[in-house]
Design a protein around this motif. Structure first.
Motif, PDB file in Angstrom:
ATOM      1  N   ILE A 222     -33.269 105.806  37.391  1.00 40.43           N
ATOM      2  CA  ILE A 222     -31.863 106.271  37.689  1.00 40.43           C
ATOM      3  C   ILE A 222     -31.949 107.150  38.939  1.00 40.43           C
ATOM      4  N   ARG A 223     -33.091 107.988  39.151  1.00 44.25           N
ATOM      5  CA  ARG A 223     -33.012 109.019  40.377  1.00 44.25           C
ATOM      6  C   ARG A 223     -32.996 108.173  41.451  1.00 44.25           C
ATOM      7  N   SER A 224     -33.670 107.056  41.435  1.00 39.64           N
ATOM      8  CA  SER A 224     -34.066 106.296  42.839  1.00 39.64           C
ATOM      9  C   SER A 224     -32.426 105.824  43.091  1.00 39.64           C
ATOM     10  N   ILE A 225     -31.706 105.442  42.181  1.00 37.36           N
ATOM     11  CA  ILE A 225     -30.355 104.870  42.296  1.00 37.36           C
ATOM     12  C   ILE A 225     -29.560 105.688  43.038  1.00 37.36           C
TER      13      ILE A 225
ATOM     14  N   TYR B 200     -37.775  92.431  60.805  1.00 37.78           N
ATOM     15  CA  TYR B 200     -36.890  93.269  59.805  1.00 37.78           C
ATOM     16  C   TYR B 200     -37.683  94.752  59.809  1.00 37.78           C
ATOM     17  N   ARG B 201     -36.569  95.820  60.047  1.00 36.02           N
ATOM     18  CA  ARG B 201     -37.053  97.147  59.987  1.00 36.02           C
ATOM     19  C   ARG B 201     -37.316  97.544  58.327  1.00 36.02           C
ATOM     20  N   VAL B 202     -38.460  98.062  58.020  1.00 37.57           N
ATOM     21  CA  VAL B 202     -39.067  98.308  56.652  1.00 37.57           C
ATOM     22  C   VAL B 202     -39.163  99.612  56.440  1.00 37.57           C
ATOM     23  N   ILE B 203     -38.235 100.107  55.192  1.00 36.20           N
ATOM     24  CA  ILE B 203     -38.476 101.390  54.758  1.00 36.20           C
ATOM     25  C   ILE B 203     -39.055 101.410  53.409  1.00 36.20           C
ATOM     26  N   LEU B 204     -40.178 102.156  53.371  1.00 39.24           N
ATOM     27  CA  LEU B 204     -41.109 102.432  52.267  1.00 39.24           C
ATOM     28  C   LEU B 204     -40.917 103.909  51.669  1.00 39.24           C
ATOM     29  N   PRO B 205     -40.100 104.172  50.769  1.00 35.02           N
ATOM     30  CA  PRO B 205     -39.859 105.353  50.217  1.00 35.02           C
ATOM     31  C   PRO B 205     -40.878 105.701  49.027  1.00 35.02           C
ATOM     32  N   ASP B 206     -41.265 106.905  48.776  1.00 34.41           N
ATOM     33  CA  ASP B 206     -42.178 107.240  47.848  1.00 34.41           C
ATOM     34  C   ASP B 206     -40.914 107.345  46.463  1.00 34.41           C
ATOM     35  N   ALA B 207     -41.058 106.910  45.236  1.00 36.70           N
ATOM     36  CA  ALA B 207     -40.217 107.098  44.253  1.00 36.70           C
ATOM     37  C   ALA B 207     -40.207 108.489  43.696  1.00 36.70           C
TER      38      ALA B 207
ATOM     39  N   TYR C 277     -26.138 101.449  34.356  1.00 34.23           N
ATOM     40  CA  TYR C 277     -27.121 101.032  35.449  1.00 34.23           C
ATOM     41  C   TYR C 277     -27.951  99.921  35.073  1.00 34.23           C
ATOM     42  N   ASP C 278     -28.192  99.491  34.046  1.00 36.96           N
ATOM     43  CA  ASP C 278     -28.925  98.434  33.859  1.00 36.96           C
ATOM     44  C   ASP C 278     -28.032  96.911  34.695  1.00 36.96           C
ATOM     45  N   PRO C 279     -28.623  96.312  35.605  1.00 39.46           N
ATOM     46  CA  PRO C 279     -28.105  95.095  36.300  1.00 39.46           C
ATOM     47  C   PRO C 279     -27.712  94.134  35.460  1.00 39.46           C
ATOM     48  N   TYR C 280     -28.447  93.924  34.025  1.00 38.13           N
ATOM     49  CA  TYR C 280     -27.694  92.879  33.309  1.00 38.13           C
ATOM     50  C   TYR C 280     -26.463  93.217  32.625  1.00 38.13           C
ATOM     51  N   TYR C 281     -26.268  94.333  32.457  1.00 39.88           N
ATOM     52  CA  TYR C 281     -24.957  94.513  31.866  1.00 39.88           C
ATOM     53  C   TYR C 281     -23.761  94.932  32.991  1.00 39.88           C
ATOM     54  N   ASN C 282     -24.068  94.642  34.205  1.00 40.79           N
ATOM     55  CA  ASN C 282     -23.056  94.962  35.374  1.00 40.79           C
ATOM     56  C   ASN C 282     -23.124  93.665  36.247  1.00 40.79           C
ATOM     57  N   LEU C 283     -23.183  92.609  35.780  1.00 38.79           N
ATOM     58  CA  LEU C 283     -23.142  91.182  36.533  1.00 38.79           C
ATOM     59  C   LEU C 283     -21.946  91.095  37.402  1.00 38.79           C
ATOM     60  N   ASP C 284     -20.906  91.770  36.758  1.00 44.41           N
ATOM     61  CA  ASP C 284     -19.496  91.546  37.821  1.00 44.41           C
ATOM     62  C   ASP C 284     -19.588  92.246  39.082  1.00 44.41           C
TER      63      ASP C 284
ATOM     64  N   ILE D 225     -35.996  98.838  40.654  1.00 42.64           N
ATOM     65  CA  ILE D 225     -35.381  99.811  41.378  1.00 42.64           C
ATOM     66  C   ILE D 225     -34.340  99.148  42.196  1.00 42.64           C
ATOM     67  N   ALA D 226     -35.094  98.031  42.851  1.00 40.46           N
ATOM     68  CA  ALA D 226     -34.404  97.152  43.812  1.00 40.46           C
ATOM     69  C   ALA D 226     -33.197  96.497  43.291  1.00 40.46           C
ATOM     70  N   ALA D 227     -33.418  96.065  41.999  1.00 40.27           N
ATOM     71  CA  ALA D 227     -32.198  95.521  41.322  1.00 40.27           C
ATOM     72  C   ALA D 227     -30.936  96.528  40.970  1.00 40.27           C
ATOM     73  N   GLY D 228     -31.477  97.591  40.556  1.00 39.04           N
ATOM     74  CA  GLY D 228     -30.464  98.893  40.383  1.00 39.04           C
ATOM     75  C   GLY D 228     -29.803  99.070  41.494  1.00 39.04           C
ATOM     76  N   VAL D 229     -30.422  99.430  42.555  1.00 35.66           N
ATOM     77  CA  VAL D 229     -29.961  99.844  43.889  1.00 35.66           C
ATOM     78  C   VAL D 229     -28.729  98.958  44.417  1.00 35.66           C
ATOM     79  N   PHE D 230     -29.529  97.401  44.349  1.00 42.88           N
ATOM     80  CA  PHE D 230     -28.165  96.358  44.805  1.00 42.88           C
ATOM     81  C   PHE D 230     -27.105  96.293  43.767  1.00 42.88           C
TER      82      PHE D 230
END
Length: 252
Positions: free
Chosen positions: A95-98, A59-66, A181-188, A125-130
């Motif tokens: 939020i900024r990361s998303i 896998y190509r891996v990208i590591l960003p500074d938040a 943006y909370d993943p729990y409230y955006n399960l759809d 962040i990973a959950a929010g971006v996903f």
């Protein structure tokens, strides 16, 4: 090719994707891309070892500074004002990361699968971006939370904050609701995409309880429940251990 030769074959570069400082770790050939987010008060350099492990498996891996971390207007995490910094900047960082995640996706390209992953705050962040980007094919959340507001409420019960952690934030003169943006409230928005949740059951920083609630609610949206997994680790606090990395590799 032996493991040491695989590691030696990796290309590691410091890059800027738009205005985001990143480390890119690339094997000679790769089958997908992983954006791996670091935790609160950390920085991209602290994830290079884990990035190498993932890259050595193709896998190509990208590591960003938040935002507010590493090279990006670093906050003084040693100031003794940890609770105030958390209240003022933690959810803004999410939020900024998303909001900036599409810059990373545009750089990576969409010809191969993209996976978001992260530890601690990086898991949030990973959950929010996903959740916010249908281009993301999978998500890995390690000792983080996919139920932001539930975790916030747990923190409010445990920590004596000097100020409230608000439901709405103003970022660059624009108002944002955490619930939007909370993943729990955006399960759809999951749409049956695979999710792996790894968490120590003795985590004193980010309780596993909110993640359990997310898992139970999210699982009900899947046609195939095996596409979402929650793996808990007995008596483990807020750490990444070798078993977690092995679980990630096997899952991928």
């Amino acid at each position: 090719m032996g493991f040491n030769k695989l590691i030696d074959s990796l290309e590691i570069a410091e890059i800027n994707i738009s205005d985001i400082p990143c480390i890119e770790i690339s094997p000679p050939e790769f089958k997908g891309n992983i954006i791996f987010y670091h935790g609160w008060s950390s920085r991209k350099e602290n994830q290079v070892f884990r990035g190498k492990i993932l890259a050595s498996h193709g896998y190509r891996v990208i590591l960003p500074d938040a935002p507010y971390h590493g090279q990006r207007n670093k906050l003084d995490f040693n100031s003794g004002n940890g609770e105030d910094l958390l209240a003022n900047y933690f959810f803004e960082t999410l939020i900024r990361s998303i909001l900036e995640s599409k810059k990373l996706i545009d750089y990576i390209g969409r010809d191969k699968p993209i996976i978001t992953a992260g530890h601690s705050m990086g898991g949030f962040i990973a959950a929010g971006v996903f959740t916010d980007n249908q281009e993301i094919s999978r998500m890995i959340n390690i000792n983080g939370s996919s139920a932001w507001l539930k975790t916030r409420d747990l923190w409010l019960d445990e920590i004596d904050f000097n100020q409230p952690i608000k439901d709405k934030l103003v970022i660059d003169n624009v108002s944002y609701s955490l619930k939007d943006y909370d993943p729990y409230y955006n399960l759809d928005k999951i749409n049956d995409r695979p999710i792996l949740l790894l968490h120590g059951d003795a985590d004193s920083s980010v309780s596993i309880e909110a993640q359990k609630e997310y898992y139970q609610a999210a699982k009900e949206t899947y046609e195939d429940e095996e596409r979402i997994s929650l793996v808990s680790y007995e008596n483990l606090n807020h750490y990444i251990i070798d078993k977690m990395l092995a679980e990630i590799i096997n899952w991928l």
